[in-house]
Structure formats: C-alpha cells, structure tokens
Design a protein around this motif. Structure first.
Motif, PDB file in Angstrom:
ATOM      1  N   ASP A  51       1.017  -1.255  -0.057  1.00 33.92           N
ATOM      2  CA  ASP A  51       0.090  -0.151  -0.002  1.00 33.92           C
ATOM      3  C   ASP A  51       1.003   1.310   0.224  1.00 33.92           C
ATOM      4  OD1 ASP A  51      -2.088   1.783   0.178  1.00 33.92           O
ATOM      5  OD2 ASP A  51      -2.284   1.389   2.382  1.00 33.92           O
ATOM      6  N   ARG A  52       1.546   1.508  -1.178  1.00 33.18           N
ATOM      7  CA  ARG A  52       2.375   2.595  -1.250  1.00 33.18           C
ATOM      8  C   ARG A  52       2.350   3.104  -2.753  1.00 33.18           C
ATOM      9  NH1 ARG A  52       3.008   0.975   3.247  1.00 33.18           N
ATOM     10  NH2 ARG A  52       4.569   0.832   4.623  1.00 33.18           N
ATOM     11  N   PRO A  53       2.517   4.387  -2.841  1.00 33.20           N
ATOM     12  CA  PRO A  53       2.568   4.895  -4.265  1.00 33.20           C
ATOM     13  C   PRO A  53       3.694   4.243  -5.246  1.00 33.20           C
ATOM     14  CG  PRO A  53       3.695   6.600  -2.916  1.00 33.20           C
ATOM     15  CD  PRO A  53       3.166   5.226  -2.050  1.00 33.20           C
ATOM     16  N   LEU A  54       3.837   3.057  -5.218  1.00 31.58           N
ATOM     17  CA  LEU A  54       4.975   2.412  -6.205  1.00 31.58           C
ATOM     18  C   LEU A  54       4.435   1.657  -7.474  1.00 31.58           C
ATOM     19  CD1 LEU A  54       6.610   0.581  -3.163  1.00 31.58           C
ATOM     20  CD2 LEU A  54       7.344   2.830  -4.212  1.00 31.58           C
ATOM     21  N   ASP A  55       5.091   1.811  -8.453  1.00 32.07           N
ATOM     22  CA  ASP A  55       4.537   1.268  -9.768  1.00 32.07           C
ATOM     23  C   ASP A  55       5.191  -0.094  -9.997  1.00 32.07           C
ATOM     24  OD1 ASP A  55       7.194   1.917 -10.347  1.00 32.07           O
ATOM     25  OD2 ASP A  55       6.761   3.182 -11.996  1.00 32.07           O
ATOM     26  N   HIS A  56       5.782  -0.632  -9.107  1.00 32.25           N
ATOM     27  CA  HIS A  56       6.124  -2.145  -9.398  1.00 32.25           C
ATOM     28  C   HIS A  56       6.258  -3.054  -8.112  1.00 32.25           C
ATOM     29  CE1 HIS A  56       9.532  -0.020  -7.801  1.00 32.25           C
ATOM     30  NE2 HIS A  56      10.090  -1.111  -6.974  1.00 32.25           N
ATOM     31  N   ALA A  57       6.357  -4.380  -8.474  1.00 30.54           N
ATOM     32  CA  ALA A  57       6.095  -5.362  -7.293  1.00 30.54           C
ATOM     33  C   ALA A  57       7.656  -5.914  -6.808  1.00 30.54           C
ATOM     34  CB  ALA A  57       5.463  -6.792  -7.668  1.00 30.54           C
ATOM     35  N   TYR A  58       7.519  -6.280  -5.730  1.00 30.02           N
ATOM     36  CA  TYR A  58       8.976  -6.640  -5.179  1.00 30.02           C
ATOM     37  C   TYR A  58       9.059  -8.350  -4.808  1.00 30.02           C
ATOM     38  CZ  TYR A  58       9.860  -1.728  -3.697  1.00 30.02           C
ATOM     39  OH  TYR A  58      10.278  -0.515  -3.764  1.00 30.02           O
ATOM     40  N   SER A  59      10.093  -8.801  -5.366  1.00 27.61           N
ATOM     41  CA  SER A  59      10.018 -10.249  -5.110  1.00 27.61           C
ATOM     42  C   SER A  59      10.699 -10.682  -4.054  1.00 27.61           C
ATOM     43  CB  SER A  59      10.904 -10.907  -6.350  1.00 27.61           C
ATOM     44  OG  SER A  59      10.646 -10.427  -7.539  1.00 27.61           O
ATOM     45  N   TYR A  60      10.022 -11.819  -3.469  1.00 26.34           N
ATOM     46  CA  TYR A  60      10.581 -12.553  -1.941  1.00 26.34           C
ATOM     47  C   TYR A  60      10.594 -13.918  -2.374  1.00 26.34           C
ATOM     48  CZ  TYR A  60       9.617  -8.046   0.415  1.00 26.34           C
ATOM     49  OH  TYR A  60       9.743  -6.826   0.679  1.00 26.34           O
ATOM     50  N   ALA A  61      11.670 -14.560  -1.366  1.00 31.27           N
ATOM     51  CA  ALA A  61      11.805 -16.198  -1.460  1.00 31.27           C
ATOM     52  C   ALA A  61      10.454 -16.488  -0.492  1.00 31.27           C
ATOM     53  CB  ALA A  61      12.939 -16.481  -0.971  1.00 31.27           C
ATOM     54  N   VAL A  62      10.030 -17.767  -0.930  1.00 33.71           N
ATOM     55  CA  VAL A  62       8.888 -18.229  -0.091  1.00 33.71           C
ATOM     56  C   VAL A  62       9.543 -19.355   0.835  1.00 33.71           C
ATOM     57  CG1 VAL A  62       6.851 -19.427   0.019  1.00 33.71           C
ATOM     58  CG2 VAL A  62       7.086 -17.773  -1.685  1.00 33.71           C
ATOM     59  N   PRO A  63       9.705 -19.224   1.968  1.00 31.45           N
ATOM     60  CA  PRO A  63      10.244 -20.502   2.928  1.00 31.45           C
ATOM     61  C   PRO A  63       9.422 -21.461   2.739  1.00 31.45           C
ATOM     62  CG  PRO A  63       9.940 -18.346   4.090  1.00 31.45           C
ATOM     63  CD  PRO A  63       9.083 -18.112   2.873  1.00 31.45           C
ATOM     64  N   PRO A  64      10.106 -22.781   2.752  1.00 31.34           N
ATOM     65  CA  PRO A  64       9.657 -24.218   2.690  1.00 31.34           C
ATOM     66  C   PRO A  64       8.183 -24.409   3.489  1.00 31.34           C
ATOM     67  CG  PRO A  64      11.793 -24.468   2.803  1.00 31.34           C
ATOM     68  CD  PRO A  64      11.477 -22.874   3.204  1.00 31.34           C
TER      69      PRO A  64
END
Length: 772
Positions: A51-64
């Motif tokens: 919920d920020r004025p940002l125009d792109h997504a951020y990638s995260y690793a999904v823990p097992p």
C-alpha cells in the motif's frame, strides 16, 4: 512533502479518464500465474505489492514452511523498507523463476484463502496503470476493512465424523447416547459446530468429548459469521408488470446481450418515470436464470433500501455494499458474495469491486452522477471502472439515466455505446409542469428573509390541502452558511482550511464541511470584539425551521448527511414518507434522484443557482441534471404534479431548458461550447495537485514539476517529439489554497491525444518520485 495525482478537479474539475469508454491503452502488469503447490521441489518466489505509491512489485523467497499456503490474492507479511520491518502486502504472482538479484524471505501468509479473484486482479492492475497509482494502493482500497480484519467473524470449534476406512482398529465401544450422537453427525453429512451438534443431538459436550477421545470424530477450529444477514428483510411482493412498446423495443437488444454474453455497453436514456428499473430487473432475471450474478450501482446510499426492496423477491439473494454499513456488515456481505451465495450485489461505487465469480451483467443507475467519483487514492470513476470490468469479463453493461453525462452521450454518438431511448413515462403519464419563480420580482416580506417565496408557499398550501405530499430541494446543509462581522468584515473561516465555516444550530457549533473542524459560535467578533456578528446564508436546517413555523400542522422530515448518520435512518425516513406519516420531505441532492413516491404532487427547488456559478466547466451540466432529476420526483401517480423552481437567473439556458425537460437541446448547446473551448469530451484534461505542510517546500517542488513538464514537452528540434500537442497550465495556487493545513498548488494538463497525455503524466510522475 505530499503530492498527489488527481484526475478530477475541485473548482475547475477536469479529467483525462472520463470522456470515453476506458481502453486498455497502456500495458498491463504481467499476468499472475496460478498457485503453485507445496509439492513443487524447486524453491518458490512471490511478487508482492504494498500500500504505497509504487509502480512495481517486489520479489521475495517463499520459505518451505509457507510453500503450501502462498497463493495469488493472499495477504502476506514481508520485510520492507529500512530496518526490514514487517509490512503487509499482497501476493500478485507466484513462480519458481529465480530472481536476478538477492531476495529476502517472506515472514508469514496471513489469509487461509485468496481474497481476490483473477478478474479483480486484472481490473486492479488496469486501474493502477490507468490512474497512475500503486497497485497495492488499489488493492488496499478494493478490499473492505471488514474483509481484511475478518470483522463479523468468530472462531468456533467444529466436529466431523471420521470415515470408516480411516477409523483406528482398536475402537472402544460406544454408549447408546454416544452412538446416537455419532449417527446424527454422519447423517448431517458435513462438519457441525460443537455446540450446534450438542443442541441437535440434545446432549452435553461431554458426550462429544468422549467420541473424540475414542477416535470416532475429529475436532478443528474454523471461523464463522457472527451476523445472519441473509434475510434481513422480507422479500418485496412482486406485482407482474407488462412492458409497453417503448420498453419492449429497448429490452430486446439487452436481452439478446444478456443471453448471448460478450461485451456490449448500453446507454439507456429514459425520462424520469419511464420504467428503466423494470428493464434492469428483466435483464438481471435473464442473467440469474443462467446461473450468473449481477452488480447494480446506485449513486446515493438513500436509494439502496428502495432498490433492494425491488430486487429482493424477483432476483433471490441480494447483498449490499456501501460505506454506511459497519465493518462487520460489509465483511459479511463480501464473504457471501465470494462464497457464491448471492445473485445480485447492490451498492454505491465500491460495489463494483464485489468478488462475484460468475458475473454476467453490470447495471449503473443514474450513470451521470458525480458521486461515482472517488475523492481519495485511487481516484477513480466507478462508471469507467465498471465499463472496463465488463470489458475484461466479456459481459454486457447497462448505464441508465434521464440526463446522460455528456461524455457518455458523446460515446453513444461515436458508436462506443449503444444508445437506447425511453422517451415517455409509463401509463402515458405526462411529464410534470415546471414553473420558474423569479426571486427578483417576488413580493417583499418586510425586510425579513424567507427561503420559501410567497408563490412557493401558496403552491405548497394547495398541494398539502388536497392530500398531496411535498418535496423540497436545497443542496446546502447546516443553518447559516455565512458568518461575518458587519463592523470589521471578518468572516468565520476554518483554522485548517481556506473555507468558510457553517453554523449548525442543532449542535450549536461552527463546522468546516471539509475537515470537520468544529468550534463554538461567536457571540462577539474575534477580531474587533464587537457584538456585530451576523449569521446569514441558507441551509437545510434553517429551511426546516421555517417550514415548522409556516406549516405547524404538517410533519416535516429532513434528509441530509447530518440527519442520516444512524444505521437504517434512510429507510426509516423514506418508509414514513411513503406511508404518508410525513407530509413534507426536504433535503439535499440525496432526495433528487431515483425515489418513487406517487403521492408527491409538488416539488420545490429553493435555490436553483447554488451550483451554477462555480468555477467548473461542468457546473451548467450538473445544474441541469439536478433540476431535471428532482423534477422527476413528482407526477408519478394518477394525481399528476408540478415543479416550482426558485431562481435569480431564470434566463440561464441550463435552467430554462430544464423546465422544458429538453435534454437534447441542452446537450447540443453544451457540447458546442465544450468543442469551442476544447474541453472534454473533445480533449482530455488532467489535474495534478501538489500539497504539503511546508508552504515553501510545496512551491519549490511545484517549480521542479514545471521544469519536468517543459522537458517532457520540448520542441521537435530539441528532442524527438513524443509529447507535441500537450498544453500545460501552472503551477498556480489551487482555488482553495489551504485544506486541512496542507498548502496546495496545481497543474492542468490538456491534450487531444489520450495516449500522449497519459505518457507525459507518467514520465513526469516517475521523474518526480525519483527527485524527492
């Protein structure tokens, strides 16, 4: 520093996104992939928006340990920003594609099920791109707080019978009562709440605990609804209606579209009382018979009780979504829609985001209404979002009104919408007679100001004397709208805004209608300390006081945002008026549209000039629409009716044409002026507002934006022309320079090319963010 993009203006309301059906004119975000289960051996990565004025997504690793739970449309907690503090975001993509840079691990998955359908994800992606805001900001606005917080639910213990194939071999014998309870649970065929099972089987929880201990049942915790809203009101009795020839002609193409599916946009222009609602109902019934759902948008919350009554009984289960519901109520309705338990969703603009999974039709009643515009981020127009949702889901949409917006009217004549017409009222009832009262020539009343002129008073006495009812429109609330000192000229203004305060006698206070700042009324002038304070101007509260004085034997009710705050207040007031317990109903624009009361024989407009002279190129259009709509509240029964409009400018074309119900002439005249001045729908306009608490910093940032606009629109000789033909006005102080302690400057950007305008705005906004 705060700054915001606003596609519709305050004093000079302009926009670039409203004069044609929205197009997928800009590239969407990458299509989200489906959920990848925990069985996949490769590591998973999730794209998260915040919920920020940002125009792109951020990638995260999904823990097992989270791989089995992660899914598109769920909320997550992720490390974000300085200090990697846990921040709530939305998962918009899951993939085993390894990012090109190092990523952090997600902290947790917050939802058991996805809160967003694929259709809503596609729609919100388009909104973020089209309205130049963050995708996460759109998702945060789309999901009601009651859904995010699970308001209206509680955790409960459920019990289910273990199937025989899974029962342990060393089973212990059951008592007679235990066997009865187990048999009851198995015959139900589904898990039951522990206390519900105990009630049905007429046993104690100890019996159920014994079954659990012996291995015949298992217990688990699940969330259930606190509220039972599936049948809040009895269904409205349906009286079969035979369509007239005009209605049959209009319904035929809508029926074909509803049965065949596919995107089709209809603009249904029907005079007030022409039977548009029956067309909506017939179309929705066709959709429901196919096992699909419909969304119906109404402009005013006051219309939802009457609309729901008409739809319930003919259309099955109805859900309601609007801002006057509690979080628990909104959450409960939303979850009913998501579970597929609802046929029709009725509500204000936010209802367009209902998670209907089998949507077959969208209806917008009074499509011209300004209340369909959202005033905070994301600043969208629900009509245009509805058209895009219909396009993305490949379904028809019907937009109905007696006074179409000029943008929609222009779209219909360009062929973007299919124009349908209902030129006559049902049962061949005539349009009401409209008469203008020129306040410049009304008899004087001894120097005492009266809101109701002698002519209007006589008309009211005649209507009430014959057993009819009266509706009065005044689009200003409060008692006195202008408080000033006659000695020094000081005007009571808000401490936080450059706006005049309004005196409310009922709460004995001066109130700012923008920021809600409140203070005690003046006894003496705060500037010169003289007792020369005058309370002038007219609001609905003062009008009600005058009515009580002039018509003491008649029951009067007031409908405005001050009196309609309690849950159910709209329904209570309108029901009393419909039943004849109230003879005079006065109010703001919430009484001007959609309401159907056959016994109303007189409608009075107290001041037709209220919104006419605002610095807004749509002021004339809105005045015409308001007068035409309120005039349509009378003459709906066999007794007929008339309209009396008080004005100081009876010669103004908007007012004069409204008295003749001549929308065609008005549209022709107004569109000619728009074309001459290159206003929408002939060119696109956008407005950018820069606001902040530090006046100097705001001005400096506005100057920086001006340089960025010059760079983006430089001449072909200096740069390849990607923005030739874009006109920039500003920066300048906003007409209301200070609002809620924020100083404001603004720009107006104009172009004949929607794509060009959008590109310039995107370039400037992107560069502006990088300079902050």
């Amino acid at each position: 520093m705060f700054w915001s993009h606003n596609e519709h203006c305050g004093s000079t309301r302009v926009d670039y996104a409203r004069n044609m059906s929205p197009e997928l004119s800009s590239p969407l975000f990458e299509e989200p992939e489906g959920t990848i289960g925990a069985a996949v051996e490769k590591p998973l990565f999730a794209d998260i928006v915040f919920d920020r004025p940002l125009d792109h997504a951020y990638s995260y690793a999904v823990p097992p340990e989270l791989a089995a739970r992660i899914a598109v449309g769920k909320r997550v907690e992720a490390p974000f920003g300085r200090g990697d503090s846990g921040t709530i975001g939305y998962c918009v993509r899951v993939s085993d594609e390894v990012p090109t840079r190092a990523v952090k691990n997600l902290k947790s998955v917050l939802d058991e099920e996805s809160l967003l359908t694929d259709a809503l994800l596609r729609l919100t992606r388009w909104m973020a791109d089209y309205y130049l805001c963050g995708w996460g900001q759109v998702l945060q606005a789309v999901l009601p707080a009651g859904v995010r917080d699970q308001a209206g639910t509680r955790e409960s213990i459920f019990v289910e019978a273990i199937v025989e194939a899974e029962l342990p071999k060393d089973l212990r014998e059951l008592t007679k009562k235990q066997a009865e309870v187990l048999d009851k649970l198995r015959r139900e065929g589904c898990p039951l709440e522990q206390r519900q099972l105990a009630k049905l089987a007429q046993c104690t929880t100890g019996v159920i605990a014994a079954l659990l201990d012996k291995g015949y049942v298992r217990r688990f915790v699940n969330r259930v609804e606190r509220l039972d809203i599936s049948a809040e009101d009895p269904p409205h009795t349906h009286v079969p209606i035979t369509l007239n020839d005009d209605q049959l002609q209009v319904f035929a193409p809508i029926e074909t579209a509803a049965l065949g599916g596919g995107f089709k946009a209809f603009l249904l222009r029907g005079v007030t009382g022409s039977g548009k609602t029956e067309i909506y109902l017939r179309a929705i019934e066709e959709v429901i018979q196919q096992g699909k759902e419909a969304i119906v948008l109404v402009p005013e919350i006051s219309l939802t009780p009457q609309t729901i009554e008409r739809f319930r009984g003919r259309c099955g289960e109805v859900a309601v979504l609007h801002s006057h519901l509690t979080d628990s109520e909104r959450g409960a309705h939303w979850r009913r829609v998501a579970a597929g338990k609802v046929n029709v969703i009725v509500g204000a603009r936010s209802a367009i985001f209902a998670p209907a999974r089998r949507l077959g039709l969208i209806v917008i009643d009074e499509e011209h209404e300004n209340t369909f515009k959202q005033e905070s981020t994301p600043r969208y127009h629900a009509r245009d979002v509805a058209v895009m949702r219909a396009k993305l889901e490949n379904i028809p949409i019907v937009m109905g009104t007696a006074t179409p917006s000029l943008e929609s009217w222009h779209n219909a004549h360009k062929g973007n919408y299919t124009l349908l017409s209902l030129p006559n009222r049902v049962l061949e009832r005539p349009m009401p007679l409209v008469r203008l009262i020129d306040l410049r020539h009304e008899p004087k009343t001894g120097g005492i100001f009266h809101a109701i002129s002698p002519t209007l008073q006589k008309g009211m006495e005649k209507a009430l004397g014959s057993g009819g009812q009266v509706m009065l429109l005044l689009n200003r609330r409060g008692f006195s709208t202008h408080v000033h000192c006659t000695n020094c000229g000081h005007v009571a203004t808000c401490e936080r805004c450059d706006l005049a305060m309004t005196y409310h006698r009922g709460r004995n206070s001066l109130l700012c209608h923008y920021c809600a700042f409140e203070t005690q009324p003046y006894q003496k002038c705060p500037m010169c300390s003289q007792p020369t304070v005058r309370y002038q101007g007219l609001g609905t509260e003062k009008l009600q006081a005058e009515l009580l004085e002039k018509f003491p034997g008649k029951v009067t009710e007031r409908m405005d945002s001050d009196t309609m705050q309690k849950p159910g207040s709209h329904r209570k007031t309108l029901d009393a008026f419909r039943e004849g317990a109230v003879q005079i109903l006065l109010g703001t624009q919430m009484i001007a549209k959609g309401l159907d009361f056959p016994n109303v024989t007189l409608v009075g407009v107290i001041n037709a000039d209220v919104g006419l002279h605002q610095p807004d190129f749509r002021a004339g259009e809105r005045t015409f629409q308001l007068l035409a709509q309120v005039a349509g509240r009378t003459g709906r029964g066999a007794r007929g009716g008339q309209v009396l409009i008080q004005t100081y400018t009876p010669e103004h074309p908007c007012i004069a044409l409204a008295t003749k119900h001549d929308f065609l002439k008005f549209a022709e005249m107004e569109l000619a002026q728009r074309k001459e001045h290159q206003y929408p729908p002939y060119q696109r306009l956008a407005r950018l507002i820069i606001r902040g608490l530090n006046e100097k910093a705001v001005q400096e940032f506005a100057d920086q934006l001006a340089e960025l606009f010059q760079e983006a629109t430089r001449s072909p000789e200096r740069n390849p022309p990607h923005a030739v033909g874009v006109r920039i006005l500003g920066p300048a102080e906003a007409p209301v320079y200070r609002l809620n302690n924020y100083f404001r400057f603004h720009f107006q950007v104009q172009s004949a090319s929607p794509g060009l305008l959008h590109q310039v705005l995107r370039d400037v906004v992107t560069k502006a963010k990088s300079t902050k």
